[in-house]
Design a protein around this motif. Structure first.
Motif, PDB file in Angstrom:
ATOM      1  N   GLN A 264      25.463  50.282  71.381  1.00 24.77           N
ATOM      2  CA  GLN A 264      26.118  51.502  71.826  1.00 24.77           C
ATOM      3  C   GLN A 264      26.997  51.262  73.053  1.00 24.77           C
ATOM      4  O   GLN A 264      28.007  51.943  73.247  1.00 24.77           O
ATOM      5  CB  GLN A 264      25.070  52.580  72.119  1.00 24.77           C
ATOM      6  CG  GLN A 264      24.452  53.172  70.868  1.00 24.77           C
ATOM      7  CD  GLN A 264      25.516  53.786  69.951  1.00 24.77           C
ATOM      8  OE1 GLN A 264      26.133  54.793  70.278  1.00 24.77           O
ATOM      9  NE2 GLN A 264      25.733  53.170  68.799  1.00 24.77           N
ATOM     10  N   LYS A 308      27.680  42.616  61.294  1.00 28.44           N
ATOM     11  CA  LYS A 308      28.371  43.914  61.286  1.00 28.44           C
ATOM     12  C   LYS A 308      29.677  43.841  62.062  1.00 28.44           C
ATOM     13  O   LYS A 308      30.674  44.480  61.681  1.00 28.44           O
ATOM     14  CB  LYS A 308      27.457  44.976  61.907  1.00 28.44           C
ATOM     15  CG  LYS A 308      27.990  46.393  61.812  1.00 28.44           C
ATOM     16  CD  LYS A 308      27.954  46.905  60.376  1.00 28.44           C
ATOM     17  CE  LYS A 308      28.379  48.366  60.288  1.00 28.44           C
ATOM     18  NZ  LYS A 308      28.327  48.885  58.909  1.00 28.44           N
ATOM     19  N   HIS A 432      32.157  49.075  64.355  1.00 29.10           N
ATOM     20  CA  HIS A 432      31.204  50.002  63.751  1.00 29.10           C
ATOM     21  C   HIS A 432      29.799  49.605  64.181  1.00 29.10           C
ATOM     22  O   HIS A 432      29.465  48.421  64.245  1.00 29.10           O
ATOM     23  CB  HIS A 432      31.318  49.983  62.226  1.00 29.10           C
ATOM     24  CG  HIS A 432      32.494  50.761  61.713  1.00 29.10           C
ATOM     25  ND1 HIS A 432      32.378  51.951  61.044  1.00 29.10           N
ATOM     26  CD2 HIS A 432      33.820  50.511  61.797  1.00 29.10           C
ATOM     27  CE1 HIS A 432      33.575  52.405  60.731  1.00 29.10           C
ATOM     28  NE2 HIS A 432      34.469  51.540  61.168  1.00 29.10           N
ATOM     29  N   SER A 433      28.970  50.593  64.439  1.00 25.16           N
ATOM     30  CA  SER A 433      27.607  50.338  64.892  1.00 25.16           C
ATOM     31  C   SER A 433      26.790  49.663  63.792  1.00 25.16           C
ATOM     32  O   SER A 433      26.916  49.992  62.603  1.00 25.16           O
ATOM     33  CB  SER A 433      26.935  51.651  65.297  1.00 25.16           C
ATOM     34  OG  SER A 433      25.557  51.445  65.529  1.00 25.16           O
ATOM     35  N   GLU A 436      24.674  52.064  61.791  1.00 28.86           N
ATOM     36  CA  GLU A 436      25.323  53.047  60.934  1.00 28.86           C
ATOM     37  C   GLU A 436      24.533  53.183  59.631  1.00 28.86           C
ATOM     38  O   GLU A 436      24.209  52.189  58.974  1.00 28.86           O
ATOM     39  CB  GLU A 436      26.764  52.600  60.646  1.00 28.86           C
ATOM     40  CG  GLU A 436      27.596  53.604  59.899  1.00 28.86           C
ATOM     41  CD  GLU A 436      29.028  53.116  59.717  1.00 28.86           C
ATOM     42  OE1 GLU A 436      29.908  53.956  59.490  1.00 28.86           O
ATOM     43  OE2 GLU A 436      29.263  51.890  59.813  1.00 28.86           O
ATOM     44  N   ASN A 437      24.214  54.419  59.275  1.00 32.37           N
ATOM     45  CA  ASN A 437      23.432  54.716  58.059  1.00 32.37           C
ATOM     46  C   ASN A 437      22.047  54.071  58.080  1.00 32.37           C
ATOM     47  O   ASN A 437      21.495  53.707  57.040  1.00 32.37           O
ATOM     48  CB  ASN A 437      24.191  54.253  56.798  1.00 32.37           C
ATOM     49  CG  ASN A 437      25.553  54.913  56.675  1.00 32.37           C
ATOM     50  OD1 ASN A 437      25.700  56.096  56.964  1.00 32.37           O
ATOM     51  ND2 ASN A 437      26.543  54.138  56.254  1.00 32.37           N
ATOM     52  N   THR A 449      28.804  56.142  65.535  1.00 30.00           N
ATOM     53  CA  THR A 449      28.849  55.001  64.617  1.00 30.00           C
ATOM     54  C   THR A 449      30.061  54.116  64.856  1.00 30.00           C
ATOM     55  O   THR A 449      30.020  52.917  64.633  1.00 30.00           O
ATOM     56  CB  THR A 449      28.860  55.482  63.160  1.00 30.00           C
ATOM     57  OG1 THR A 449      29.971  56.386  62.974  1.00 30.00           O
ATOM     58  CG2 THR A 449      27.560  56.211  62.826  1.00 30.00           C
ATOM     59  N   ASN A 450      31.168  54.700  65.283  1.00 30.36           N
ATOM     60  CA  ASN A 450      32.333  53.905  65.676  1.00 30.36           C
ATOM     61  C   ASN A 450      33.118  54.699  66.706  1.00 30.36           C
ATOM     62  O   ASN A 450      33.123  55.931  66.690  1.00 30.36           O
ATOM     63  CB  ASN A 450      33.216  53.550  64.487  1.00 30.36           C
ATOM     64  CG  ASN A 450      33.860  54.769  63.858  1.00 30.36           C
ATOM     65  OD1 ASN A 450      33.185  55.612  63.278  1.00 30.36           O
ATOM     66  ND2 ASN A 450      35.183  54.854  63.975  1.00 30.36           N
TER      67      ASN A 450
END
Length: 561
Positions: A264, A308, A432-433, A436-437, A449-450
């Motif tokens: 983050q 990622k 992007h994190s 995410e999801n 998430t981004n």
């Protein structure tokens, strides 16, 4: 008869009026013309912005003065001309050239004082038509502003390069070196650097030289992730007060909570500098009776995170024919023991081929047990900053590493289509994190998430930032290898990484400036010494004599009639 004087008077008055008008305009409009082909003396907008901030007298004392070899005369001249450009744009800049060896009675005291300030001289061999002599040169300048002082290196160290090549590389970097020095003392620190702790990272004494260099331009402080277990949201909020996080060779696995804090931080625009080893292998562990150690994979629980973001660090060692020298004992033990240099292929000596400002014109950079990297497609811009030579390959782990490997015989076919392995990669874009999801390790109201554009550099070796220690346990210069006596460009590379990640003024981009610096070829001059003397000295005199005789002859012929 009167018309001509009147006409001449009008022309004279018009000329005087035009000159007077030009002088008035020049007081309000300032411009300097650079007629060099490569615009060598055209200062970049970043430099001009830095000079504009200098409101008080700034003194620059240059020690490149005195009886100097031809190459250093060129460096001196280029330094002087560039500094005069600085002075033309800001009259607060005061320049002084000093010869520390001018007064023999005071020279030793001057040398000791310069040593104390960290200005080390270089000893060079001057070759004058076969006659060699030793000369000491201080290629340094000191800038002083508001009681703050900074050393400015004028000669860039390029390992293995000739003096001429070093001078060419140094002239390329003159504007950057001087502008960077002025920026350090004229601009207040603003950016903050966090040195991440809590996962077995390198101790401060092993990165002391790096920390000292960073401290000159930025606020710096340790940041432990231990508090994540009790207060993850508070830890994230505290980390977001920093602009850059440096993770230097962790040895313990990261928890998902710790990864989310770092993730983050990145998604919210924080910059990161990763120095990661995915293999357990240390040079010190080889110095035992067997001369061998086992290299095995290290699980830091970071693979999914890097995947990622667009890179993968493999648990492989890079074996490179362009290795670093290592001294090993040979012969019989006892009084017959001799030490010999061998090529240690697990310590790649990397010479950058990228033109990116971070690595442009850098010399050799030393790695130790570097890992292989891959770049992955994900929409993030990736720039390979450093890579192994074409004669290199990956060695899977676990594997036994033995000092006897220095005697291995190899052929070019052993490295066919295996070399040029990425070792350091710059990533730029909107990340992007990794969560995410996914189910979050802890609740965070600010989770995204981004988000913002950010940058990170991933280096597949933690030892590149590590300085060695002397016998007393004190840190020595980053990049200096005590075993071989070589000084590598590790410090410059690391500082360029930090400056690029944090630089919002574009200072690092000055490094991309290309200059065409033609220098005299000494060998050709010596081969044709007599002809060169005639061409440079005799021919101008001959032309002058012919012109004198011709002018005298024509004058006598004209007025004798």
């Amino acid at each position: 008869m009167r018309a001509f004087p009147l006409k001449n008077a009008k022309s004279l008055l018009i000329t005087v009026a035009i000159v007077f008008l030009i002088n008035i305009i020049s007081n309000f409009v300032f411009h300097r013309f650079d007629l060099t082909q490569d615009h060598r003396y055209t200062l970049s907008p970043t430099t001009l912005k830095i000079l504009k901030e200098v409101k008080n007298p700034l003194s620059i004392k240059v020690y490149l003065q005195g009886e100097l070899p031809a190459e250093f005369k060129r460096l001196q001249m280029e330094s002087k001309q560039l500094l005069e450009e600085f002075q033309a744009y800001n009259s607060n800049i005061i320049i002084e050239f000093v010869d520390p060896l001018e007064n023999k009675d005071e020279s030793m005291d001057n040398i000791k004082e310069l040593y104390r300030k960290g200005l080390t001289p270089i000893n060079i061999t001057v070759d004058d038509k076969g006659k060699q002599s030793q000369s000491m040169v201080f290629p340094w300048a000191i800038a002083v502003y508001n009681n703050k002082e900074v050393n400015i290196p004028l000669l860039k160290n390029i390992m293995g390069a000739s003096t001429t090549q070093k001078v060419i590389g140094s002239v390329q970097h003159l504007e950057y070196s001087i502008s960077d020095g002025i920026n350090k003392i004229s601009k207040d620190k603003q950016k903050k650097v966090a040195i991440i702790k809590g996962n077995g990272e390198l101790q401060e004494r092993h990165i002391a030289k790096f920390l000292m260099q960073v401290r000159e331009s930025y606020f710096i402080g340790p940041f432990t992730l231990d508090s994540v277990a009790k207060n993850p949201e508070g830890t994230l909020k505290s980390l977001q007060n920093y602009d850059l996080a440096v993770i230097a060779k962790p040895t313990e696995a990261f928890t998902d909570e710790e990864k989310m804090v770092l993730d983050q931080f990145i998604i919210h625009g924080g910059k990161t500098l990763w120095l990661i080893d995915q293999v357990n292998a240390e040079m010190d562990s080889l110095y035992n009776p067997s001369g061998a150690t086992l290299a095995f994979p290290k699980d830091l629980n970071l693979n999914d995170m890097f995947f990622k973001y667009g890179v993968r660090i493999n648990p492989d060692l890079v074996k490179d024919e362009q290795g670093s020298p290592i001294k090993l004992a040979s012969g019989e033990q006892g009084s017959g023991t001799q030490y010999q240099d061998f090529n240690w292929k697990f310590a790649p000596q990397v010479y950058p081929i990228s033109k990116h400002p971070i690595v442009k014109n850098l010399g050799g950079i030393k790695f130790d047990f570097a890992n292989a990297m891959d770049t992955l497609k994900n929409g993030i811009k990736k720039t390979v900053l450093l890579q192994s030579s074409s004669y290199s390959k990956k060695i899977g782990t676990p594997v036994e590493i033995n000092l006897n490997m220095v005697s291995e015989q190899t052929a070019p076919t052993d490295y066919l289509n295996k070399g040029n392995i990425p070792l350091a990669v710059l990533l730029e874009g909107s990340f992007h994190s990794m969560f995410e999801n996914r189910v979050l390790p802890f609740g965070d109201k600010s989770f995204v998430t981004n988000g913002k554009e950010s940058k990170m550099i991933v280096i597949a070796d933690g030892d590149i930032i590590k300085n060695q220690l002397d016998k007393a346990g004190q840190p020595i210069e980053l990049g200096y290898d005590q075993r071989s006596g070589n000084l590598y460009d590790n410090k410059d590379f690391m500082m360029n990484c930090v400056n690029y990640l944090l630089d919002d003024t574009g200072l690092i981009n000055i490094r991309s400036k290309d200059l065409d610096l033609p220098l005299l070829d000494k060998e050709k001059v010596y081969e044709n010494y007599t002809f060169t003397q005639f061409l440079t000295i005799g021919l101008p005199i001959l032309i002058l004599l012919l012109f004198g005789f011709g002018f005298t002859f024509l004058r006598k012929r004209k007025y004798s009639k």
